[in-house]
Write a protein that holds these residues in place. Sequence first.
Motif, PDB file in Angstrom:
ATOM      1  N   LEU A  17       0.812  -1.215   0.000  1.00  0.00           N
ATOM      2  CA  LEU A  17       0.000   0.000   0.000  1.00  0.00           C
ATOM      3  C   LEU A  17       0.848   1.269   0.000  1.00  0.00           C
ATOM      4  O   LEU A  17       0.334   2.366   0.190  1.00  0.00           O
ATOM      5  CB  LEU A  17      -0.944  -0.006   1.210  1.00  0.00           C
ATOM      6  N   GLY A  18       2.158   1.130  -0.213  1.00  0.00           N
ATOM      7  CA  GLY A  18       3.019   2.289  -0.379  1.00  0.00           C
ATOM      8  C   GLY A  18       3.707   2.788   0.870  1.00  0.00           C
ATOM      9  O   GLY A  18       4.282   3.878   0.862  1.00  0.00           O
ATOM     10  N   TRP A  19       3.684   2.004   1.948  1.00  0.00           N
ATOM     11  CA  TRP A  19       4.307   2.435   3.192  1.00  0.00           C
ATOM     12  C   TRP A  19       5.716   1.873   3.370  1.00  0.00           C
ATOM     13  O   TRP A  19       6.461   2.350   4.231  1.00  0.00           O
ATOM     14  CB  TRP A  19       3.444   2.023   4.389  1.00  0.00           C
ATOM     15  N   GLY A  20       6.077   0.856   2.608  1.00  0.00           N
ATOM     16  CA  GLY A  20       7.336   0.177   2.870  1.00  0.00           C
ATOM     17  C   GLY A  20       7.249  -0.581   4.177  1.00  0.00           C
ATOM     18  O   GLY A  20       6.169  -0.817   4.721  1.00  0.00           O
ATOM     19  N   THR A  21       8.394  -0.981   4.714  1.00  0.00           N
ATOM     20  CA  THR A  21       8.436  -1.670   6.003  1.00  0.00           C
ATOM     21  C   THR A  21       8.117  -0.671   7.112  1.00  0.00           C
ATOM     22  O   THR A  21       8.707   0.407   7.172  1.00  0.00           O
ATOM     23  CB  THR A  21       9.830  -2.275   6.234  1.00  0.00           C
ATOM     24  N   LEU A  22       7.190  -1.031   7.998  1.00  0.00           N
ATOM     25  CA  LEU A  22       6.710  -0.059   8.983  1.00  0.00           C
ATOM     26  C   LEU A  22       7.796   0.368   9.960  1.00  0.00           C
ATOM     27  O   LEU A  22       7.847   1.535  10.359  1.00  0.00           O
ATOM     28  CB  LEU A  22       5.507  -0.635   9.726  1.00  0.00           C
ATOM     29  N   GLY A  23       8.661  -0.558  10.342  1.00  0.00           N
ATOM     30  CA  GLY A  23       9.755  -0.185  11.235  1.00  0.00           C
ATOM     31  C   GLY A  23      10.656   0.859  10.598  1.00  0.00           C
ATOM     32  O   GLY A  23      11.081   1.825  11.253  1.00  0.00           O
ATOM     33  N   THR A  24      10.949   0.690   9.319  1.00  0.00           N
ATOM     34  CA  THR A  24      11.777   1.663   8.597  1.00  0.00           C
ATOM     35  C   THR A  24      11.073   3.008   8.517  1.00  0.00           C
ATOM     36  O   THR A  24      11.676   4.063   8.757  1.00  0.00           O
ATOM     37  CB  THR A  24      12.095   1.151   7.179  1.00  0.00           C
ATOM     38  N   ALA A  25       9.774   2.987   8.166  1.00  0.00           N
ATOM     39  CA  ALA A  25       9.017   4.236   8.073  1.00  0.00           C
ATOM     40  C   ALA A  25       9.055   4.990   9.398  1.00  0.00           C
ATOM     41  O   ALA A  25       9.299   6.206   9.435  1.00  0.00           O
ATOM     42  CB  ALA A  25       7.575   3.946   7.662  1.00  0.00           C
ATOM     43  N   GLY A  45      19.047  -0.603   2.651  1.00  0.00           N
ATOM     44  CA  GLY A  45      19.788  -1.133   1.512  1.00  0.00           C
ATOM     45  C   GLY A  45      19.645  -2.629   1.338  1.00  0.00           C
ATOM     46  O   GLY A  45      19.892  -3.159   0.251  1.00  0.00           O
ATOM     47  N   THR A  46      19.220  -3.327   2.388  1.00  0.00           N
ATOM     48  CA  THR A  46      19.028  -4.780   2.309  1.00  0.00           C
ATOM     49  C   THR A  46      17.557  -5.160   2.159  1.00  0.00           C
ATOM     50  O   THR A  46      17.230  -6.343   2.127  1.00  0.00           O
ATOM     51  CB  THR A  46      19.591  -5.460   3.567  1.00  0.00           C
ATOM     52  N   SER A  47      16.672  -4.156   2.067  1.00  0.00           N
ATOM     53  CA  SER A  47      15.236  -4.429   2.017  1.00  0.00           C
ATOM     54  C   SER A  47      14.807  -4.843   0.609  1.00  0.00           C
ATOM     55  O   SER A  47      15.389  -4.408  -0.390  1.00  0.00           O
ATOM     56  CB  SER A  47      14.443  -3.189   2.439  1.00  0.00           C
ATOM     57  N   GLU A  48      13.761  -5.646   0.549  1.00  0.00           N
ATOM     58  CA  GLU A  48      13.190  -6.019  -0.745  1.00  0.00           C
ATOM     59  C   GLU A  48      12.226  -4.959  -1.270  1.00  0.00           C
ATOM     60  O   GLU A  48      11.758  -5.058  -2.408  1.00  0.00           O
ATOM     61  CB  GLU A  48      12.444  -7.350  -0.637  1.00  0.00           C
ATOM     62  N   TYR A  49      11.948  -3.936  -0.460  1.00  0.00           N
ATOM     63  CA  TYR A  49      10.970  -2.926  -0.851  1.00  0.00           C
ATOM     64  C   TYR A  49      11.656  -1.618  -1.224  1.00  0.00           C
ATOM     65  O   TYR A  49      12.385  -1.026  -0.420  1.00  0.00           O
ATOM     66  CB  TYR A  49       9.975  -2.672   0.288  1.00  0.00           C
ATOM     67  N   HIS A  50      11.374  -1.157  -2.433  1.00  0.00           N
ATOM     68  CA  HIS A  50      11.984   0.080  -2.911  1.00  0.00           C
ATOM     69  C   HIS A  50      11.613   1.265  -2.027  1.00  0.00           C
ATOM     70  O   HIS A  50      12.426   2.182  -1.823  1.00  0.00           O
ATOM     71  CB  HIS A  50      11.540   0.347  -4.356  1.00  0.00           C
ATOM     72  N   PHE A  51      10.384   1.268  -1.493  1.00  0.00           N
ATOM     73  CA  PHE A  51       9.959   2.405  -0.675  1.00  0.00           C
ATOM     74  C   PHE A  51      10.797   2.550   0.586  1.00  0.00           C
ATOM     75  O   PHE A  51      10.907   3.655   1.125  1.00  0.00           O
ATOM     76  CB  PHE A  51       8.467   2.288  -0.326  1.00  0.00           C
ATOM     77  N   ASP A  52      11.386   1.493   1.089  1.00  0.00           N
ATOM     78  CA  ASP A  52      12.277   1.618   2.244  1.00  0.00           C
ATOM     79  C   ASP A  52      13.503   2.446   1.886  1.00  0.00           C
ATOM     80  O   ASP A  52      13.941   3.321   2.652  1.00  0.00           O
ATOM     81  CB  ASP A  52      12.717   0.232   2.735  1.00  0.00           C
ATOM     82  N   ILE A  53      14.081   2.177   0.721  1.00  0.00           N
ATOM     83  CA  ILE A  53      15.256   2.930   0.268  1.00  0.00           C
ATOM     84  C   ILE A  53      14.866   4.395   0.045  1.00  0.00           C
ATOM     85  O   ILE A  53      15.588   5.317   0.435  1.00  0.00           O
ATOM     86  CB  ILE A  53      15.816   2.308  -1.030  1.00  0.00           C
TER      87      ILE A  53
END
Length: 340
Positions: free
Chosen positions: A159-167, A197-205
């Motif tokens: 839904l466009g948030w990326g990983t919640l801990g990262t957010a 940098g190790t996440s599978e989700y682009h939104f985290d980067i």
Amino acid sequence: AMSRYANAEAIQHLEAALAQLRQIPASSDRDVAELAILTLLGPARNMINGYLDPEAEKLLTRAEELCRDVADPEPLVFALVGLSTTHMIRADYRQAFDTATRIGDTAHTTGNSSYQVVSKTILSCVSLFTGQFAAAAQFATDVGGLHDDTAASKRMALLGWGTLGTACRCYGALAVSLLGYPDRAAAQNAMTIWEAGTSEYHFDIYHAHLYAGLARLSERNWLACQQAMSEYLPLGHAYGDPFPIAISTIIHRLSLRGAGEADAFHEARALMEQLRHGGFSLGYSNLLGLFAEGALHYANVDAAEVAVREAFEHLDRVGPELWEAEIHRLSGDVLREKGQ
């Protein structure tokens, strides 16, 4: 498709599935299946068509209505996520806060801590952008102490948030910076960028670099902001999602202070207008204030005056936002430059 941020492709699949589903007689099973589609289709349409897309809001409202007849709380939670995200991007902060609070109420009723993570992540973001920095940092800290269910986290990433801990680490770091602790914020930003940098989700980067850039920009650390955004922009262009590219380009251009770089500010202003016409209003007075500050640096007092006036109009419409005090200061700077 949504995991690759291929939202146009996702919309085609989801709309085809919805059309087939509506040929099936009404039943509780059909309601559950429709909910699963709607809670993805609404956000996907927003990402493609902007946050003023009436069809997207209609889909999410329909999802909320269906939740009244479905026993499973998870579809309700993610329908509310879609609605609160739409409200937040539009700078309808009160509605976003209230909707996120409803998610927290569901978490309390069900005892599901992953829903609490979802609620507090949204509340941290809303608090940050309404200038409640201590509350934003506290919500972010709370998320760190809660169990994050992998399935819920993956759904939020779609839904466009990326990983919640990262957010939340991003929101917390910017809040800490705005509370006057730039060194702590910079250390947290560096750690978050490394982890993303190790996440599978682009939104985290994207989130990690964007909020590092925003913190450095608010601190007037122009070179550090440029570095953070310059590291991200090639990745963003390679990925191809236009929204992160536009926001990141704006922040990068607003950090430029060198001779001959005034044109970059006008590029940022044009991109800001594009986002606004697409329904993006989150923290918009902050962007206008940063533009005005840069325009004054380049002795373009008229452009600064227009931006400050628009910032006050935005604040009158949406209520308090981060950097509101700076808008008042910039108004004084503009008057001084005009000899008033």
